[in-house]
Design an enzyme around this catalytic site. Structure first.
Site, PDB file in Angstrom:
ATOM      1  N   ASP A 221      79.625  -0.083 120.539  1.00  0.00           N
ATOM      2  CA  ASP A 221      79.482  -1.236 119.653  1.00  0.00           C
ATOM      3  C   ASP A 221      78.039  -1.723 119.575  1.00  0.00           C
ATOM      4  O   ASP A 221      77.795  -2.904 119.311  1.00  0.00           O
ATOM      5  CB  ASP A 221      80.374  -2.387 120.128  1.00  0.00           C
ATOM      6  CG  ASP A 221      81.846  -2.121 119.870  1.00  0.00           C
ATOM      7  OD1 ASP A 221      82.178  -1.062 119.309  1.00  0.00           O
ATOM      8  OD2 ASP A 221      82.669  -2.976 120.250  1.00  0.00           O
TER       9      ASP A 221
ATOM     10  N   HIS B  11      83.702   1.810 115.516  1.00  0.00           N
ATOM     11  CA  HIS B  11      84.521   1.049 114.572  1.00  0.00           C
ATOM     12  C   HIS B  11      84.240   1.442 113.127  1.00  0.00           C
ATOM     13  O   HIS B  11      83.117   1.827 112.780  1.00  0.00           O
ATOM     14  CB  HIS B  11      84.252  -0.456 114.716  1.00  0.00           C
ATOM     15  CG  HIS B  11      84.767  -1.057 115.981  1.00  0.00           C
ATOM     16  ND1 HIS B  11      86.056  -1.495 116.130  1.00  0.00           N
ATOM     17  CD2 HIS B  11      84.156  -1.284 117.178  1.00  0.00           C
ATOM     18  CE1 HIS B  11      86.228  -1.976 117.352  1.00  0.00           C
ATOM     19  NE2 HIS B  11      85.081  -1.859 118.004  1.00  0.00           N
TER      20      HIS B  11
ATOM     21  N   HIS C  72      84.951  -3.842 127.145  1.00  0.00           N
ATOM     22  CA  HIS C  72      85.907  -4.503 126.266  1.00  0.00           C
ATOM     23  C   HIS C  72      87.221  -3.735 126.179  1.00  0.00           C
ATOM     24  O   HIS C  72      87.231  -2.499 126.146  1.00  0.00           O
ATOM     25  CB  HIS C  72      85.305  -4.709 124.878  1.00  0.00           C
ATOM     26  CG  HIS C  72      84.358  -5.861 124.811  1.00  0.00           C
ATOM     27  ND1 HIS C  72      83.500  -6.063 123.751  1.00  0.00           N
ATOM     28  CD2 HIS C  72      84.120  -6.889 125.678  1.00  0.00           C
ATOM     29  CE1 HIS C  72      82.782  -7.162 123.960  1.00  0.00           C
ATOM     30  NE2 HIS C  72      83.141  -7.670 125.120  1.00  0.00           N
TER      31      HIS C  72
ATOM     32  N   HIS D 124      81.506   0.498 127.396  1.00  0.00           N
ATOM     33  CA  HIS D 124      81.462  -0.878 127.896  1.00  0.00           C
ATOM     34  C   HIS D 124      82.877  -1.364 128.179  1.00  0.00           C
ATOM     35  O   HIS D 124      83.857  -0.668 127.904  1.00  0.00           O
ATOM     36  CB  HIS D 124      80.726  -1.803 126.930  1.00  0.00           C
ATOM     37  CG  HIS D 124      81.388  -1.988 125.592  1.00  0.00           C
ATOM     38  ND1 HIS D 124      81.481  -0.979 124.656  1.00  0.00           N
ATOM     39  CD2 HIS D 124      81.992  -3.078 125.024  1.00  0.00           C
ATOM     40  CE1 HIS D 124      82.091  -1.427 123.575  1.00  0.00           C
ATOM     41  NE2 HIS D 124      82.417  -2.700 123.775  1.00  0.00           N
TER      42      HIS D 124
ATOM     43  N   HIS E 106      75.461  -6.311 122.865  1.00  0.00           N
ATOM     44  CA  HIS E 106      76.874  -6.607 122.613  1.00  0.00           C
ATOM     45  C   HIS E 106      77.526  -7.071 123.904  1.00  0.00           C
ATOM     46  O   HIS E 106      78.209  -8.097 123.952  1.00  0.00           O
ATOM     47  CB  HIS E 106      77.545  -5.347 122.072  1.00  0.00           C
ATOM     48  CG  HIS E 106      79.005  -5.499 121.797  1.00  0.00           C
ATOM     49  ND1 HIS E 106      79.494  -6.311 120.797  1.00  0.00           N
ATOM     50  CD2 HIS E 106      80.088  -4.919 122.378  1.00  0.00           C
ATOM     51  CE1 HIS E 106      80.818  -6.237 120.783  1.00  0.00           C
ATOM     52  NE2 HIS E 106      81.206  -5.399 121.737  1.00  0.00           N
TER      53      HIS E 106
ATOM     54  N   ASP F  25      89.338  -3.102 123.870  1.00  0.00           N
ATOM     55  CA  ASP F  25      89.581  -2.157 122.771  1.00  0.00           C
ATOM     56  C   ASP F  25      88.815  -0.841 122.978  1.00  0.00           C
ATOM     57  O   ASP F  25      88.910   0.062 122.141  1.00  0.00           O
ATOM     58  CB  ASP F  25      89.240  -2.776 121.410  1.00  0.00           C
ATOM     59  CG  ASP F  25      87.779  -3.145 121.260  1.00  0.00           C
ATOM     60  OD1 ASP F  25      87.161  -3.587 122.253  1.00  0.00           O
ATOM     61  OD2 ASP F  25      87.233  -2.992 120.151  1.00  0.00           O
ATOM     62  N   HIS F  26      88.116  -0.726 124.109  1.00  0.00           N
ATOM     63  CA  HIS F  26      87.465   0.529 124.475  1.00  0.00           C
ATOM     64  C   HIS F  26      88.016   1.105 125.780  1.00  0.00           C
ATOM     65  O   HIS F  26      87.732   2.256 126.108  1.00  0.00           O
ATOM     66  CB  HIS F  26      85.960   0.318 124.610  1.00  0.00           C
ATOM     67  CG  HIS F  26      85.304  -0.052 123.311  1.00  0.00           C
ATOM     68  ND1 HIS F  26      84.502   0.807 122.604  1.00  0.00           N
ATOM     69  CD2 HIS F  26      85.370  -1.187 122.574  1.00  0.00           C
ATOM     70  CE1 HIS F  26      84.086   0.214 121.493  1.00  0.00           C
ATOM     71  NE2 HIS F  26      84.608  -1.000 121.460  1.00  0.00           N
TER      72      HIS F  26
END
Length: 255
Positions: free
Chosen positions: A131, A169, A57, A55, A111, A59-60
């Protein structure tokens, strides 16, 4: 045999590195930053062949541009034009071949709306779920609805029980503390929390989990059980599975 190695990143992310047998070509999943990936590749003289994205975001995807510039990998990800650098955009029901194995693409919104997961059957069966599904938990609902996330989790729960679950995570300890409150009569949660605390004291990853284990300890997959429904009822609606799930997710947000 495909091996999977965690690359710790940011504060609590895992970038997963996939390697088939002794091949020097590898795949990484959700590179939130580039430096940890580059250090491992250089140290072990590996070649980055493929990147999987679940996805949008940051942090990915934060390391994507740097890794593309340096290695020119094939990038597979969701059909979201906001993610720059994807070569192959995929959606629910698509299949892709990665490191010699076929991966099924599963839409798992909740998410985010663009969230997908990658599942490959075999020995072992592997699930990279970003996530959506965490050990003993699930992702926050930033874009999707409770119904979407509930449906996504139920879809993942139908995978073979021995499927290894590689979430993105290290949230296990906090999730299990909540699971203990949401499913207080569950001895499996109590044992899992004890084992998790031992692992984290040694700075060891608590992942992967398995689908079978999640069915025993994850309250979001146990919303039809009496213990979870009763605990949810003290916090909000628990009239049915979706209402119970919605209450649990809102409860966790303020837990």
């Amino acid at each position: 045999m495909m091996s999977v190695t965690p690359i710790p990143a940011l504060s609590d992310n895992y970038i997963w590195l996939l390697r088939q047998d002794t091949s020097q070509s590898v795949c990484v999943v959700d590179p939130g930053e580039a430096d940890p990936v580059i250090k491992l590749l250089e140290r072990e003289s590996l070649t980055l062949d493929t990147i999987l994205i679940t996805h949008h975001h940051h942090d990915h995807t934060g390391g994507l541009a740097t890794l593309i510039k340096r290695y020119s990998p094939h990038v597979i990800g969701p059909a979201n034009p906001d993610i720059q650098g994807i070569n192959q955009r995929v959606g629910d029901g698509d299949t892709v071949r990665v490191m010699g194995r076929q991966f099924d693409v599963m839409a798992t919104p909740g998410h985010t709306l663009d969230h997908i997961s990658f599942f490959t059957p075999g020995i072992p069966a592997l699930l990279f779920c970003g996530d959506t599904l965490f050990c003993a938990g699930c992702g926050r609902l930033f874009e999707g609805t409770p119904e979407q996330m509930h449906t996504s989790l139920n879809k993942l729960a139908e995978l073979p029980a021995d499927t290894l679950v590689f979430a993105a995570h290290e949230y296990t300890q906090a999730n299990l503390v909540f699971a203990h409150a949401a499913d207080p009569e569950n001895d499996d949660v109590t044992y899992a929390l004890s084992e998790c605390e031992k692992a984290r004291a040694l700075n060891r990853p608590t992942l992967p989990s398995t689908i079978g284990r999640e069915l025993k300890i994850n309250p979001y997959l146990r919303v039809s059980t009496q213990s979870v429904r009763q605990a949810a009822g003290e916090q909000g609606a628990n009239d049915n599975d979706l209402a119970t799930f919605t209450t649990l997710r809102e409860w966790k947000n303020r837990f």
